[in-house]
Scaffold this motif. Structure first.
Motif, PDB file in Angstrom:
ATOM      1  N   LYS A   1      57.356 -17.861  62.994  1.00 51.49           N
ATOM      2  CA  LYS A   1      56.608 -17.938  61.760  1.00 51.49           C
ATOM      3  C   LYS A   1      55.667 -18.994  62.099  1.00 51.49           C
ATOM      4  O   LYS A   1      56.080 -20.287  62.275  1.00 51.49           O
ATOM      5  CB  LYS A   1      57.440 -18.285  60.603  1.00 51.49           C
ATOM      6  CG  LYS A   1      58.778 -17.078  60.441  1.00 51.49           C
ATOM      7  CD  LYS A   1      58.175 -15.726  60.501  1.00 51.49           C
ATOM      8  CE  LYS A   1      59.109 -14.766  59.860  1.00 51.49           C
ATOM      9  NZ  LYS A   1      59.144 -13.504  60.904  1.00 51.49           N
TER      10      LYS A   1
ATOM     11  N   ARG B   1      55.027  -2.514  56.997  1.00 53.20           N
ATOM     12  CA  ARG B   1      55.987  -1.442  56.623  1.00 53.20           C
ATOM     13  C   ARG B   1      56.424  -1.201  55.215  1.00 53.20           C
ATOM     14  O   ARG B   1      56.880  -0.138  54.656  1.00 53.20           O
ATOM     15  CB  ARG B   1      57.211  -1.728  57.404  1.00 53.20           C
ATOM     16  CG  ARG B   1      57.432  -1.673  58.909  1.00 53.20           C
ATOM     17  CD  ARG B   1      58.450  -2.270  59.367  1.00 53.20           C
ATOM     18  NE  ARG B   1      58.512  -3.581  58.854  1.00 53.20           N
ATOM     19  CZ  ARG B   1      59.832  -4.572  59.271  1.00 53.20           C
ATOM     20  NH1 ARG B   1      60.733  -4.123  60.517  1.00 53.20           N
ATOM     21  NH2 ARG B   1      59.760  -5.676  58.919  1.00 53.20           N
ATOM     22  N   ASP B   2      55.771  -2.376  54.530  1.00 52.66           N
ATOM     23  CA  ASP B   2      56.147  -2.533  52.865  1.00 52.66           C
ATOM     24  C   ASP B   2      54.961  -2.087  52.081  1.00 52.66           C
ATOM     25  O   ASP B   2      53.986  -2.774  52.225  1.00 52.66           O
ATOM     26  CB  ASP B   2      56.833  -3.829  52.483  1.00 52.66           C
ATOM     27  CG  ASP B   2      57.078  -3.952  50.987  1.00 52.66           C
ATOM     28  OD1 ASP B   2      58.130  -3.731  50.608  1.00 52.66           O
ATOM     29  OD2 ASP B   2      56.215  -4.640  50.601  1.00 52.66           O
TER      30      ASP B   2
ATOM     31  N   ASP C   1      53.750  -7.545  55.524  1.00 53.96           N
ATOM     32  CA  ASP C   1      54.737  -6.906  56.192  1.00 53.96           C
ATOM     33  C   ASP C   1      54.002  -5.248  56.094  1.00 53.96           C
ATOM     34  O   ASP C   1      54.067  -4.576  55.154  1.00 53.96           O
ATOM     35  CB  ASP C   1      56.222  -6.720  55.789  1.00 53.96           C
ATOM     36  CG  ASP C   1      57.105  -6.019  56.583  1.00 53.96           C
ATOM     37  OD1 ASP C   1      56.703  -4.897  57.198  1.00 53.96           O
ATOM     38  OD2 ASP C   1      58.188  -5.982  56.474  1.00 53.96           O
TER      39      ASP C   1
ATOM     40  N   CYS D   1      54.072  -9.667  59.928  1.00 48.74           N
ATOM     41  CA  CYS D   1      55.223 -10.556  60.024  1.00 48.74           C
ATOM     42  C   CYS D   1      56.413  -9.841  60.752  1.00 48.74           C
ATOM     43  O   CYS D   1      57.407  -9.086  59.588  1.00 48.74           O
ATOM     44  CB  CYS D   1      55.663 -11.425  58.766  1.00 48.74           C
ATOM     45  SG  CYS D   1      54.372 -12.333  58.195  1.00 48.74           S
ATOM     46  N   PHE D   2      56.525  -9.573  61.904  1.00 44.51           N
ATOM     47  CA  PHE D   2      57.517  -8.838  62.519  1.00 44.51           C
ATOM     48  C   PHE D   2      58.864  -9.483  62.457  1.00 44.51           C
ATOM     49  O   PHE D   2      58.939 -10.579  62.560  1.00 44.51           O
ATOM     50  CB  PHE D   2      57.215  -8.282  63.800  1.00 44.51           C
ATOM     51  CG  PHE D   2      55.861  -7.457  64.086  1.00 44.51           C
ATOM     52  CD1 PHE D   2      55.961  -6.263  64.221  1.00 44.51           C
ATOM     53  CD2 PHE D   2      54.804  -7.992  64.319  1.00 44.51           C
ATOM     54  CE1 PHE D   2      55.152  -5.161  64.409  1.00 44.51           C
ATOM     55  CE2 PHE D   2      53.567  -7.242  64.361  1.00 44.51           C
ATOM     56  CZ  PHE D   2      53.755  -5.790  64.379  1.00 44.51           C
ATOM     57  N   ASP D   3      59.819  -8.743  62.434  1.00 45.23           N
ATOM     58  CA  ASP D   3      61.140  -9.610  62.333  1.00 45.23           C
ATOM     59  C   ASP D   3      61.436 -10.527  63.319  1.00 45.23           C
ATOM     60  O   ASP D   3      61.998 -11.445  63.067  1.00 45.23           O
ATOM     61  CB  ASP D   3      62.134  -8.620  62.390  1.00 45.23           C
ATOM     62  CG  ASP D   3      62.368  -7.435  60.979  1.00 45.23           C
ATOM     63  OD1 ASP D   3      61.682  -7.814  60.184  1.00 45.23           O
ATOM     64  OD2 ASP D   3      62.453  -6.268  61.240  1.00 45.23           O
ATOM     65  N   ASP D   4      60.912 -10.362  64.637  1.00 48.55           N
ATOM     66  CA  ASP D   4      61.213 -11.164  65.681  1.00 48.55           C
ATOM     67  C   ASP D   4      60.284 -12.136  66.087  1.00 48.55           C
ATOM     68  O   ASP D   4      60.296 -12.914  66.899  1.00 48.55           O
ATOM     69  CB  ASP D   4      61.708 -10.330  66.755  1.00 48.55           C
ATOM     70  CG  ASP D   4      60.680  -9.527  67.419  1.00 48.55           C
ATOM     71  OD1 ASP D   4      59.747  -9.354  66.673  1.00 48.55           O
ATOM     72  OD2 ASP D   4      60.706  -8.943  68.528  1.00 48.55           O
ATOM     73  N   ASN D   5      58.960 -12.146  65.214  1.00 45.96           N
ATOM     74  CA  ASN D   5      58.148 -13.286  65.196  1.00 45.96           C
ATOM     75  C   ASN D   5      58.511 -14.670  64.807  1.00 45.96           C
ATOM     76  O   ASN D   5      59.291 -14.747  63.899  1.00 45.96           O
ATOM     77  CB  ASN D   5      56.830 -12.693  64.538  1.00 45.96           C
ATOM     78  CG  ASN D   5      56.062 -11.854  65.055  1.00 45.96           C
ATOM     79  OD1 ASN D   5      56.336 -11.181  65.881  1.00 45.96           O
ATOM     80  ND2 ASN D   5      54.704 -11.663  64.577  1.00 45.96           N
TER      81      ASN D   5
ATOM     82  N   ASP E   1      49.312  -9.967  65.045  1.00 42.39           N
ATOM     83  CA  ASP E   1      50.652 -10.195  65.508  1.00 42.39           C
ATOM     84  C   ASP E   1      50.746 -11.658  66.300  1.00 42.39           C
ATOM     85  O   ASP E   1      49.931 -11.801  67.127  1.00 42.39           O
ATOM     86  CB  ASP E   1      50.897  -9.088  66.328  1.00 42.39           C
ATOM     87  CG  ASP E   1      52.349  -8.983  67.135  1.00 42.39           C
ATOM     88  OD1 ASP E   1      52.874 -10.420  66.977  1.00 42.39           O
ATOM     89  OD2 ASP E   1      52.805  -8.045  67.617  1.00 42.39           O
TER      90      ASP E   1
END
Length: 194
Positions: A144, A168-169, A166, A138-142, A111
């Motif tokens: 890049k 989650r994917d 990701d 790659c968290f949404d609020d990270n 992370d």
């Protein structure tokens, strides 16, 4: 890669892969998203107790893995991966030696908000000569970062793959696992040792 039974039926090769990284990085999520079976999870509610967990930057986290996560994925008809998610907190690291027995390699999830949290996992696998890849979750609020920037910040050997993912994917998680299997195969073909 496939062996045959005496009756001529094929037996697929099963490979053991560890999913490691710091607390709250997405190990349980990765195993859950890609497993074709209902994953075995050993989640417990976080408590203050003697070992309070730092939930900064993972405020929504209410549980933690206390032993392991387990899942399975079929890559091809001839290749099965058994996934073992490790606990992230150092108080559970005594389990790692048992979990790592017979492992082909590992995915170290990172992370970028807490990149230093994956150093213990990287050190563990480097010291034991266990091949690993780094999956940058790659968290949404990270913010890049490039693969090169992450590899440089982690001071990785140039041949260690870094993959954006990701957890989650399912497709993204599967691609990280495939990258690990391909990396191990490349190392075996070239006779590389760490």
């Amino acid at each position: 890669m496939v062996s045959e039974r005496s009756d001529g039926s094929r037996v697929p090769v099963a490979l053991k892969i560890l999913i490691a990284g710091g607390f709250g990085v997405g190990k349980t999520t990765l195993v859950s998203s890609v497993s074709e079976i209902r994953p075995l999870q050993t989640e417990e509610v976080l408590s203050g107790g003697d070992h309070p967990d730092d939930t900064a930057l993972v405020e929504g986290k209410t549980t933690t893995t206390v032993t392991m996560d387990f899942g399975r994925i079929t890559i091809t008809d001839d290749l099965l991966l058994y996934l073992f998610g490790t606990p992230g907190q150092d108080r559970f690291w005594f389990l790692w030696d048992e979990l790592s027995q017979g492992a082909l390699g590992a995915v170290v999830l990172a992370d970028t908000r807490r990149l230093a949290d994956c150093f213990p996992s990287i050190d563990y696998f480097e010291q034991r000569g266990t091949p690993f890849v780094v999956g940058v979750n790659c968290f949404d609020d990270n913010r890049k970062f490039t693969i090169e920037a992450v590899a440089g910040a982690l001071d990785l050997d140039p041949d260690v793959p870094v993959v954006l993912c990701d957890a989650r994917d399912a497709t993204s998680a599967r691609n990280v696992l495939i990258e690990l299997v391909e990396y191990v195969a490349r190392r075996q073909l070239t006779g590389a040792s760490r």
